[in-house]
Design a protein around this motif. Structure first.
Motif, PDB file in Angstrom:
ATOM      1  N   UNK A 293       0.627  -1.172   0.028  1.00  0.00           N
ATOM      2  CA  UNK A 293       0.091  -0.018   0.019  1.00  0.00           C
ATOM      3  C   UNK A 293       0.887   1.248  -0.063  1.00  0.00           C
ATOM      4  N   UNK A 294       2.003   1.096  -0.130  1.00  0.00           N
ATOM      5  CA  UNK A 294       2.918   2.261   0.010  1.00  0.00           C
ATOM      6  C   UNK A 294       3.121   3.075  -1.533  1.00  0.00           C
ATOM      7  N   UNK A 356      10.340   6.961   0.316  1.00  0.00           N
ATOM      8  CA  UNK A 356      10.821   6.833  -1.119  1.00  0.00           C
ATOM      9  C   UNK A 356      11.681   5.784  -1.285  1.00  0.00           C
ATOM     10  N   UNK A 357      12.861   5.720  -0.338  1.00  0.00           N
ATOM     11  CA  UNK A 357      14.149   4.704  -0.790  1.00  0.00           C
ATOM     12  C   UNK A 357      13.434   3.275  -0.389  1.00  0.00           C
ATOM     13  N   UNK A 358      12.309   3.011   0.553  1.00  0.00           N
ATOM     14  CA  UNK A 358      11.753   1.913   0.843  1.00  0.00           C
ATOM     15  C   UNK A 358      11.226   1.482  -0.479  1.00  0.00           C
ATOM     16  N   UNK A 359      10.274   2.184  -1.155  1.00  0.00           N
ATOM     17  CA  UNK A 359       9.280   2.029  -2.184  1.00  0.00           C
ATOM     18  C   UNK A 359      10.267   1.611  -3.368  1.00  0.00           C
ATOM     19  N   UNK A 360      11.180   2.583  -3.553  1.00  0.00           N
ATOM     20  CA  UNK A 360      12.234   2.697  -4.904  1.00  0.00           C
ATOM     21  C   UNK A 360      13.031   1.178  -5.072  1.00  0.00           C
ATOM     22  N   UNK A 373      11.778  10.915 -10.736  1.00  0.00           N
ATOM     23  CA  UNK A 373      12.231  12.145 -10.382  1.00  0.00           C
ATOM     24  C   UNK A 373      10.929  13.202  -9.901  1.00  0.00           C
ATOM     25  N   UNK A 374      11.313  14.345  -9.792  1.00  0.00           N
ATOM     26  CA  UNK A 374      10.315  15.235  -9.078  1.00  0.00           C
ATOM     27  C   UNK A 374       9.112  15.534  -9.773  1.00  0.00           C
ATOM     28  N   UNK A 375       9.037  15.242 -11.256  1.00  0.00           N
ATOM     29  CA  UNK A 375       7.781  15.432 -11.891  1.00  0.00           C
ATOM     30  C   UNK A 375       6.973  14.244 -12.031  1.00  0.00           C
ATOM     31  N   UNK A 376       7.435  12.910 -12.105  1.00  0.00           N
ATOM     32  CA  UNK A 376       6.999  11.556 -11.984  1.00  0.00           C
ATOM     33  C   UNK A 376       6.411  11.167 -10.902  1.00  0.00           C
ATOM     34  N   UNK A 377       7.051  11.647  -9.800  1.00  0.00           N
ATOM     35  CA  UNK A 377       6.900  11.156  -8.233  1.00  0.00           C
ATOM     36  C   UNK A 377       6.128  12.212  -7.576  1.00  0.00           C
ATOM     37  N   UNK A 378       5.040  11.698  -7.082  1.00  0.00           N
ATOM     38  CA  UNK A 378       4.172  12.462  -5.953  1.00  0.00           C
ATOM     39  C   UNK A 378       3.992  11.628  -4.588  1.00  0.00           C
ATOM     40  N   UNK A 379       3.785  12.652  -3.490  1.00  0.00           N
ATOM     41  CA  UNK A 379       3.642  11.993  -2.373  1.00  0.00           C
ATOM     42  C   UNK A 379       2.082  12.309  -1.784  1.00  0.00           C
ATOM     43  N   UNK A 380       1.618  11.332  -1.007  1.00  0.00           N
ATOM     44  CA  UNK A 380       0.246  11.579  -0.397  1.00  0.00           C
ATOM     45  C   UNK A 380       0.459  12.088   0.902  1.00  0.00           C
ATOM     46  N   UNK A 381       0.214  13.250   1.364  1.00  0.00           N
ATOM     47  CA  UNK A 381       0.262  14.007   2.620  1.00  0.00           C
ATOM     48  C   UNK A 381      -0.975  13.682   3.243  1.00  0.00           C
ATOM     49  N   UNK A 382      -0.550  13.548   4.727  1.00  0.00           N
ATOM     50  CA  UNK A 382      -1.648  13.568   5.695  1.00  0.00           C
ATOM     51  C   UNK A 382      -2.328  15.144   5.895  1.00  0.00           C
ATOM     52  N   UNK A 383      -3.577  15.087   6.568  1.00  0.00           N
ATOM     53  CA  UNK A 383      -3.791  16.210   7.069  1.00  0.00           C
ATOM     54  C   UNK A 383      -2.865  17.328   7.675  1.00  0.00           C
ATOM     55  N   UNK A 384      -2.038  16.499   8.526  1.00  0.00           N
ATOM     56  CA  UNK A 384      -1.013  17.140   9.388  1.00  0.00           C
ATOM     57  C   UNK A 384       0.412  17.439   8.288  1.00  0.00           C
ATOM     58  N   UNK A 385       0.384  16.932   7.054  1.00  0.00           N
ATOM     59  CA  UNK A 385       1.602  17.110   6.310  1.00  0.00           C
ATOM     60  C   UNK A 385       2.484  15.870   6.306  1.00  0.00           C
ATOM     61  N   UNK A 386       2.214  14.793   7.066  1.00  0.00           N
ATOM     62  CA  UNK A 386       3.119  13.688   7.341  1.00  0.00           C
ATOM     63  C   UNK A 386       3.155  12.816   5.811  1.00  0.00           C
ATOM     64  N   UNK A 388       2.449   9.722   3.655  1.00  0.00           N
ATOM     65  CA  UNK A 388       2.005   8.324   3.897  1.00  0.00           C
ATOM     66  C   UNK A 388       2.331   7.472   2.795  1.00  0.00           C
ATOM     67  N   UNK A 389       2.440   7.918   1.562  1.00  0.00           N
ATOM     68  CA  UNK A 389       2.492   6.753   0.392  1.00  0.00           C
ATOM     69  C   UNK A 389       2.719   7.570  -0.460  1.00  0.00           C
ATOM     70  N   UNK A 390       3.111   6.900  -1.933  1.00  0.00           N
ATOM     71  CA  UNK A 390       3.587   7.687  -3.111  1.00  0.00           C
ATOM     72  C   UNK A 390       2.850   7.239  -4.165  1.00  0.00           C
TER      73      UNK A 390
END
Length: 506
Positions: A293-294, A356-360, A373-386, A388-390
């Motif tokens: 689920x990451x 990111x390293x865990x998944x990659x 890279x920064x265009x292809x990769x996105x991060x899901x942030x929690x409401x507090x900014x943590x 969570x997953x990619x």
């Protein structure tokens, strides 16, 4: 020093005709734009294997490069992971240079003329991009509510490429109309093509059909300059950071062919990539299921080409699909993280690096190297900014190892061509160069910050051969300037950066 470059004067002249209110701000942004591009160029000169540089001599006041013809080029001590514009002047023998294009011209090395012209355009376009930004009083404190607003926050382009904003072939009016940082909606043309003349993979939606014809979304720049066609039917979309990919409100992301040189490459869509798109999408979806689920991979909904890289379209689902609005989650392109306060926290950066390293590395062990890279990769942030997953998008440039897949008992997809390789060096370069030297370094912004995040993150990861290579060997990155100055050598070329976890590159 400080003489207007011809590219800067050309943009100013056009700007006076189409948006005169921006002229003063444009002029004010030029010194910063020169320093930003010069800093990127200095990174390349100090680390890439350029054949006309024969030695690099560090000293107490910076670094001196020895050129093949006996001249010396001196500048500040380089940080290959810095994103700040820290280079304002370099000295070639006894002459100071504050403009990267003039420096490249006077270096007088092979293939410098075209590259110098691109550097001039990069400076001018970067100043134009910065000039068009809202002032602090106009910038809302809230985080963006829609996906394209995140992408439009990225004003400076690639954090390490000297051609970060080079858009040759685009007038000032076209940059203002189509550049994502200028935030204008774009009218995509719908070009009808007989279905029998098209290669289609996936499912082409009914709303983009007209009887026996497919309606292929076409970027307006492409329609005017390449296809020489007009389109009566249009849809409104919002440009994302790649400029040729746009978000349709309430609909998919549309990747269009754009046969112009942006940064490094001509942005068409090969028939090869259209043919593989459905297979790759299905394969990536099954592989993402192995990450606990990451990771999510945006699905390719449909792809079509009229047997030409100049007339092709890929429809992808929006990354926002993978965020829970009920829980206050948001999906942020990694390149946009630098526009938030989050990377300023060492703890946050370490958590993000670990994720990111865990998944990659897990996918690399299985047999797939992402171009994360920064265009292809996105991060899901929690409401507090943590973090969570990619979310990962655009599978066209990943690398797949049949041997590694087979060792893990994973069915090998029916793929061919450049995307398939079992070469360990190629696989590691693809991931490490894009993720670590790209996305993570660009988010960290300096060697010290990147080192701190990596030191914390790697201690928690399984010590696989790939991880050992990451922490013990020099870090690969694409030699972007060498590639632009080697017109007869297609494909990627590489530079080896000093590993932030160790000493200098061997």
């Amino acid at each position: 020093m400080h003489r207007p470059h011809p590219a800067e004067a050309e943009v100013a002249e056009e700007l006076a005709a189409v948006r005169p209110a921006l002229l003063s701000r444009y002029a004010a942004e030029l010194p910063g734009a020169r320093a930003a591009v010069l800093s990127r160029l200095w990174r390349a000169l100090t680390h890439e294997p350029l054949p006309w540089i024969t030695g690099r001599d560090p000293g107490r006041d910076g670094l001196t490069l020895r050129l093949r013809d006996g001249r010396r080029l001196h500048g500040p001590a380089p940080d290959p992971y810095a994103t700040a514009a820290y280079v304002t002047v370099v000295r070639l023998d006894d002459v100071d240079y504050d403009h990267p294009a003039r420096l490249m011209t006077d270096l007088a090395v092979p293939h410098c003329v075209d590259f110098a012209a691109e550097l001039g355009h990069s400076v001018a376009s970067l100043a134009l991009s910065r000039a068009g930004q809202p002032g602090p009083a106009d910038h809302p404190e809230e985080w963006p509510a829609v996906d394209w607003e995140w992408e439009q926050r990225i004003v400076d382009g690639h954090p390490y490429h000297p051609n970060c904003r080079s858009r040759p072939g685009f007038s000032v009016a076209e940059q203002l109309a189509y550049g994502p940082e200028h935030r204008s909606p774009v009218e995509l043309g719908m070009l009808p093509v007989r279905a029998g003349e098209c290669l289609v993979t996936g499912v082409w939606p009914d709303e983009l059909r007209d009887g026996e014809r497919l309606l292929l979304p076409v970027h307006p720049w492409q329609a005017v300059h390449v296809l020489k066609r007009t389109c009566e039917e249009k849809i409104t979309a919002h440009p994302l950071m790649s400029l040729r990919t746009l978000a349709v409100p309430g609909g998919p992301h549309v990747k269009t062919a754009l046969s112009a040189r942006l940064t490094s490459s001509v942005r068409d869509i090969s028939v090869y990539s259209i043919g593989l798109s459905a297979t790759l999408s299905s394969f990536a979806e099954s592989l993402a299921a192995r990450t606990d689920g990451l990771l999510h991979v945006t699905r390719t909904l449909g792809a079509a080409t009229a047997d030409s890289p100049d007339l092709a379209t890929v429809l992808r689902e929006s990354p926002q699909t993978y965020a829970s609005t009920e829980r206050g989650e948001r999906v942020v392109p990694v390149a946009a993280l630098a526009t938030t306060a989050l990377p300023e926290s060492p703890a946050w950066l370490a958590d993000f690096t670990r994720l990111t390293l865990t998944v990659g590395l897990r996918l690399l062990e299985l047999g797939v190297a992402l171009e994360a890279h920064g265009q292809n990769l996105l991060v899901v942030l929690s409401a507090t900014g943590a973090p969570l997953r990619l979310v990962y998008r655009d599978l066209a440039d990943i690398r797949v190892s049949p041997a590694r897949l087979a060792r893990r008992g994973i069915p090998v997809p029916d793929l061919s061509g450049r995307i398939v390789t079992d070469d360990v060096v190629t696989l590691r370069r693809k991931l490490f160069g894009s993720l670590v030297a790209g996305a993570l370094a660009g988010t960290a912004g300096s060697r010290a910050a990147l080192r701190g995040a990596l030191e914390t993150a790697v201690s928690d990861l399984p010590r696989t051969p790939d991880l050992v290579a990451l922490v013990e060997e020099p870090l690969p990155t694409k030699a972007l300037t060498l590639m632009r100055m080697s017109p007869g050598m297609p494909g990627d070329q590489w530079a080896m950066l000093p590993n932030p976890l160790r000493g200098q590159a061997r």
